[in-house]
Design a protein around this motif. Structure first.
Motif, PDB file in Angstrom:
ATOM      1  N   MET A 211       1.222  -1.130   0.148  1.00 42.10           N
ATOM      2  CA  MET A 211       0.014  -0.194   0.198  1.00 42.10           C
ATOM      3  C   MET A 211       0.885   1.515  -0.314  1.00 42.10           C
ATOM      4  O   MET A 211       0.863   2.422  -1.160  1.00 42.10           O
ATOM      5  CB  MET A 211      -1.109   0.239   1.356  1.00 42.10           C
ATOM      6  N   PHE A 212       1.595   1.259   0.745  1.00 39.02           N
ATOM      7  CA  PHE A 212       2.562   2.695   0.839  1.00 39.02           C
ATOM      8  C   PHE A 212       3.752   2.976   0.266  1.00 39.02           C
ATOM      9  O   PHE A 212       4.228   3.993  -0.614  1.00 39.02           O
ATOM     10  CB  PHE A 212       3.204   2.461   2.575  1.00 39.02           C
ATOM     11  N   ASP A 281      10.689   5.886   2.614  1.00 37.42           N
ATOM     12  CA  ASP A 281      10.924   6.706   3.918  1.00 37.42           C
ATOM     13  C   ASP A 281      11.517   6.077   4.350  1.00 37.42           C
ATOM     14  O   ASP A 281      11.840   4.751   4.737  1.00 37.42           O
ATOM     15  CB  ASP A 281       9.858   6.800   4.069  1.00 37.42           C
ATOM     16  N   LYS A 340       4.484   6.003  10.427  1.00 37.20           N
ATOM     17  CA  LYS A 340       2.770   6.089   9.144  1.00 37.20           C
ATOM     18  C   LYS A 340       1.632   6.177  10.159  1.00 37.20           C
ATOM     19  O   LYS A 340       1.508   6.786   9.696  1.00 37.20           O
ATOM     20  CB  LYS A 340       3.143   4.339   8.735  1.00 37.20           C
ATOM     21  N   PHE A 344      -0.833   9.848  10.038  1.00 44.85           N
ATOM     22  CA  PHE A 344      -1.915   9.405   8.827  1.00 44.85           C
ATOM     23  C   PHE A 344      -3.025   9.474  10.208  1.00 44.85           C
ATOM     24  O   PHE A 344      -3.911  10.626   9.716  1.00 44.85           O
ATOM     25  CB  PHE A 344      -1.801   7.758   9.081  1.00 44.85           C
ATOM     26  N   TRP A 347      -4.056  13.285  11.301  1.00 47.52           N
ATOM     27  CA  TRP A 347      -4.040  14.135   9.260  1.00 47.52           C
ATOM     28  C   TRP A 347      -5.655  13.762   9.242  1.00 47.52           C
ATOM     29  O   TRP A 347      -6.104  14.548   8.782  1.00 47.52           O
ATOM     30  CB  TRP A 347      -2.552  12.915   8.705  1.00 47.52           C
ATOM     31  N   ALA A 362       0.419  16.853   3.239  1.00 48.83           N
ATOM     32  CA  ALA A 362       0.558  14.848   3.105  1.00 48.83           C
ATOM     33  C   ALA A 362       0.584  14.826   4.678  1.00 48.83           C
ATOM     34  O   ALA A 362       1.686  15.847   5.264  1.00 48.83           O
ATOM     35  CB  ALA A 362       1.520  14.596   2.146  1.00 48.83           C
ATOM     36  N   ALA A 363       0.490  13.204   4.482  1.00 47.66           N
ATOM     37  CA  ALA A 363       0.578  12.624   6.174  1.00 47.66           C
ATOM     38  C   ALA A 363       1.988  12.595   6.498  1.00 47.66           C
ATOM     39  O   ALA A 363       2.583  13.477   7.863  1.00 47.66           O
ATOM     40  CB  ALA A 363       0.050  11.827   6.458  1.00 47.66           C
TER      41      ALA A 363
ATOM     42  N   PHE B  18      -5.394  15.375  -3.257  1.00 48.04           N
ATOM     43  CA  PHE B  18      -4.105  14.759  -3.528  1.00 48.04           C
ATOM     44  C   PHE B  18      -4.451  14.078  -2.801  1.00 48.04           C
ATOM     45  O   PHE B  18      -4.889  13.510  -2.119  1.00 48.04           O
ATOM     46  CB  PHE B  18      -3.333  16.305  -2.581  1.00 48.04           C
ATOM     47  N   ASP B  19      -3.528  12.866  -2.596  1.00 51.70           N
ATOM     48  CA  ASP B  19      -3.756  11.151  -2.314  1.00 51.70           C
ATOM     49  C   ASP B  19      -2.718  11.702  -0.447  1.00 51.70           C
ATOM     50  O   ASP B  19      -1.464  12.101  -0.844  1.00 51.70           O
ATOM     51  CB  ASP B  19      -2.839   9.732  -2.493  1.00 51.70           C
ATOM     52  N   PRO B  20      -2.936  11.774   0.149  1.00 43.86           N
ATOM     53  CA  PRO B  20      -2.088  12.316   1.277  1.00 43.86           C
ATOM     54  C   PRO B  20      -1.553  10.710   1.432  1.00 43.86           C
ATOM     55  O   PRO B  20      -0.024  11.809   1.941  1.00 43.86           O
ATOM     56  CB  PRO B  20      -3.042  11.466   2.641  1.00 43.86           C
ATOM     57  N   GLU B  21      -0.922  10.277   1.651  1.00 43.15           N
ATOM     58  CA  GLU B  21       0.576   8.907   1.610  1.00 43.15           C
ATOM     59  C   GLU B  21       0.765   9.418   0.565  1.00 43.15           C
ATOM     60  O   GLU B  21       2.765  10.206   0.961  1.00 43.15           O
ATOM     61  CB  GLU B  21      -0.635   7.796   1.438  1.00 43.15           C
ATOM     62  N   THR B  22       0.874   9.543  -1.005  1.00 45.16           N
ATOM     63  CA  THR B  22       2.254   9.385  -1.514  1.00 45.16           C
ATOM     64  C   THR B  22       1.881  11.540  -1.789  1.00 45.16           C
ATOM     65  O   THR B  22       3.167  11.765  -2.739  1.00 45.16           O
ATOM     66  CB  THR B  22       1.438   9.348  -3.490  1.00 45.16           C
ATOM     67  N   GLY B  23       0.980  12.337  -1.758  1.00 47.10           N
ATOM     68  CA  GLY B  23       0.876  13.816  -1.974  1.00 47.10           C
ATOM     69  C   GLY B  23       1.196  13.502  -3.679  1.00 47.10           C
ATOM     70  O   GLY B  23       1.113  15.273  -3.690  1.00 47.10           O
ATOM     71  N   THR B  51      -5.811   2.808  -5.356  1.00 45.55           N
ATOM     72  CA  THR B  51      -5.063   2.113  -5.318  1.00 45.55           C
ATOM     73  C   THR B  51      -5.560   0.680  -4.709  1.00 45.55           C
ATOM     74  O   THR B  51      -4.824  -0.718  -5.394  1.00 45.55           O
ATOM     75  CB  THR B  51      -4.079   2.691  -4.943  1.00 45.55           C
ATOM     76  N   THR B  52      -6.125   0.511  -3.829  1.00 47.77           N
ATOM     77  CA  THR B  52      -6.173  -1.227  -3.216  1.00 47.77           C
ATOM     78  C   THR B  52      -7.431  -0.523  -3.155  1.00 47.77           C
ATOM     79  O   THR B  52      -8.114   0.398  -2.148  1.00 47.77           O
ATOM     80  CB  THR B  52      -5.530  -1.282  -2.115  1.00 47.77           C
TER      81      THR B  52
END
Lengths: 424, 103
Positions: A211-212, A281, A340, A344, A347, A362-363, B18-23, B51-52
């Protein structure tokens, strides 16, 4: 259709309570390790080791694992938590049981207090395991997936480890076991360490990494090998400890667990190879470090079981195994995932309502890059120096390693606290 | 106000979610499957994916889309449809998105 995963997440308060306890626990563990570092030598069955190990597991790693599972399982299994009330009840029982149990064990007070607190703790762990398993079982399709296999077997081993822990505490009060207490203790440690933490980290780690890192299409075969081999290894190791010894069974079990660890490391490699997010990261680096520690821990375990070592060297290798397995394999991944999870959650609850209305960070922007890097370096250096000190039997080196580890944990707790205070 | 113009405005607005994870914004991440606007009702429709299916930020993104698209002139209501057919794959990421991800 607006069938969204986020709606299944439990209340923020429930997750925050667990993560807060775990983060405070991480500093307490580091302080305890620092306090015993000078005398961190000799046989592993001593009050100072038992106290620090159980403080690490019950005060740091388990609350964070429970908090992460309560947040992630409903999302991954696309079903709500079976009962949030049961989770709160488990938390209350856990607080009561863990506090008393660690206190008794730290001074090796083996009376009824130890047995009673162990019983409360086992009840809490069962309550968590049943609540989480019931939540997962609501989605039969997902239960049959690789993630389902890892999560449910991890919960099974957790319940087994807690039950065995209670039986061992009873045995310390009124000896009744027909097997050697220390050998049965091995089954307890194996089922908790590799059975719960190991399988959980592997299964949830696969999902989160994909996912990440935006990684798609990594073959799952190595994941299934990791699941099956680790479970077979666990059954053999625990059965041999409780009802054996049966010749080379323990080595075969450790070998199977080793195959499981390699399967995990292999699939992590495949996921990394296919990642779309090129910049790695700190969280991803820490997961990689965790996989390395797991492989090293299994290799060290095989040395403990097979090599004909001098008693003093054998004891030190056992302690090195503990360092690799607990702050190494489990610690790296827990610290990495907190980088993470905490940003998150903050956020989600503070910034997400502004998405679409005005620019929001972003988070990952909530993290302080320098603090995160410094914690990673301190943690890695601390564990490396501690390992050298433990294997060499050098008190000053052990203390230096524990001091670096303490610095990493304090820095991490302050960093996460600052993130939790961030507002738009 | 032509449907083409409003649709273009909506596409442009989605670059700001924006997607918060990727920005990375949702358009460059390839999460937007289609955009429409009905002149008579003023309703905008956005078809998108994640994405999932187990994306922890899914609801945040659809809410963000609703809020941002609602600000586009001519839009009176917003309908967001989330689907997973076809499944999202990395091939959907634009060149701009790939650059933002470090490629």
């Amino acid at each position: 259709m607006k069938a969204l995963a986020t709606q299944y997440a439990p209340s923020f308060r429930l997750v925050r309570a667990h993560l807060g306890l775990g983060i405070a626990g991480s500093v307490a563990v580091a302080a305890a390790l620092l306090a015993v570092a000078w005398s961190f030598d000799g046989h592993h069955f001593q009050a100072r080791f038992l106290g620090v190990v159980h403080l690490a597991v019950l005060g740091w790693l388990l609350p964070i694992s429970f908090g992460a599972m309560l947040q992630l399982l409903p999302v991954l299994f696309e079903r709500p938590l079976a009962s949030e009330r049961a989770a709160w009840a488990a938390f209350a029982l856990f607080l009561a049981g863990a506090g008393g149990f660690i206190g008794h064990l730290s001074v090796l007070k083996t009376g009824p207090g130890l047995a009673i607190t162990a019983g409360v703790l086992a009840a809490a762990v069962w309550a968590y395991a049943v609540t989480l398993a019931r939540s997962a079982l609501q989605n039969r399709r997902k239960v049959r997936s690789l993630t389902g296999g890892f999560v449910l077997s991890a919960l099974g081993w957790l319940a087994f480890a807690a039950t065995l822990g209670f039986l061992l505490a009873l045995n310390l009060w009124h000896p009744y076991l027909t097997v050697n207490h220390l050998v049965a203790l091995r089954a307890h440690a194996t089922s908790a360490g590799l059975g719960f933490f190991g399988l959980l980290i592997m299964g949830v780690g696969f999902e989160l990494l994909e996912m990440f890192l935006l990684s798609h299409g990594a073959p799952v075969r190595a994941g299934w090998v990791a699941l099956l081999a680790t479970n077979v290894g666990l059954v053999v190791l625990c059965a041999d400890a409780l009802w054996g010894p049966w010749g080379p069974a323990a080595s075969l079990g450790a070998g199977a667990a080793g195959v499981g660890a390699l399967g995990f490391a292999w699939r992590v490699r495949e996921i990394f190879k296919r990642r779309i997010k090129k910049h790695l990261d700190a969280s991803a680096w820490m997961t990689a470090a965790s996989a390395l520690c797991l492989v090293l821990a299994v290799a060290t375990g095989l040395v403990v079981l097979n090599a004909d070592l001098e008693p003093q060297v054998h004891e030190r290798v056992v302690l090195a195994f503990g360092v690799l397995a607990i702050p190494g394999f489990m610690g790296f991944v827990v610290v990495g995932q907190l980088f993470k999870i905490v940003p998150f959650l903050v956020w989600m609850h503070r910034f997400s309502g502004l998405v679409g209305l005005r620019p929001v960070p972003a988070a990952s922007d909530l993290l302080d890059v320098r603090a995160r890097a410094a914690q990673g370096v301190l943690l890695g250096a601390g564990l490396g120096v501690l390992l050298v000190g433990v294997l060499g039997g050098w008190p000053a080196v052990r203390f230096a390693g524990a001091l670096l580890f303490f610095g990493a944990m304090v820095l991490g707790a302050l960093h996460l606290w600052r993130i939790s205070e961030r507002r738009p | 106000m032509t449907p083409e113009l409003v649709t273009q405005e909506i596409q442009s607005a989605l670059h700001e979610v924006f997607d918060p994870e990727t920005g990375v914004n949702l358009v460059d991440l390839g999460l937007i499957y289609g955009v429409g606007w009905e002149a008579e009702s003023g309703e905008a429709e956005v078809r998108m994916t994640f994405t999932t299916p187990a994306c922890p930020a899914g609801e945040v993104m659809t809410d963000g889309v609703e809020r941002r698209v609602a600000l586009v002139p001519g839009v009176r209501s917003v309908r967001v449809e989330v689907g997973f057919e076809p499944r999202w794959t990395p091939d959907r990421i634009t060149e701009e998105g790939r650059r933002a991800l470090g490629w």
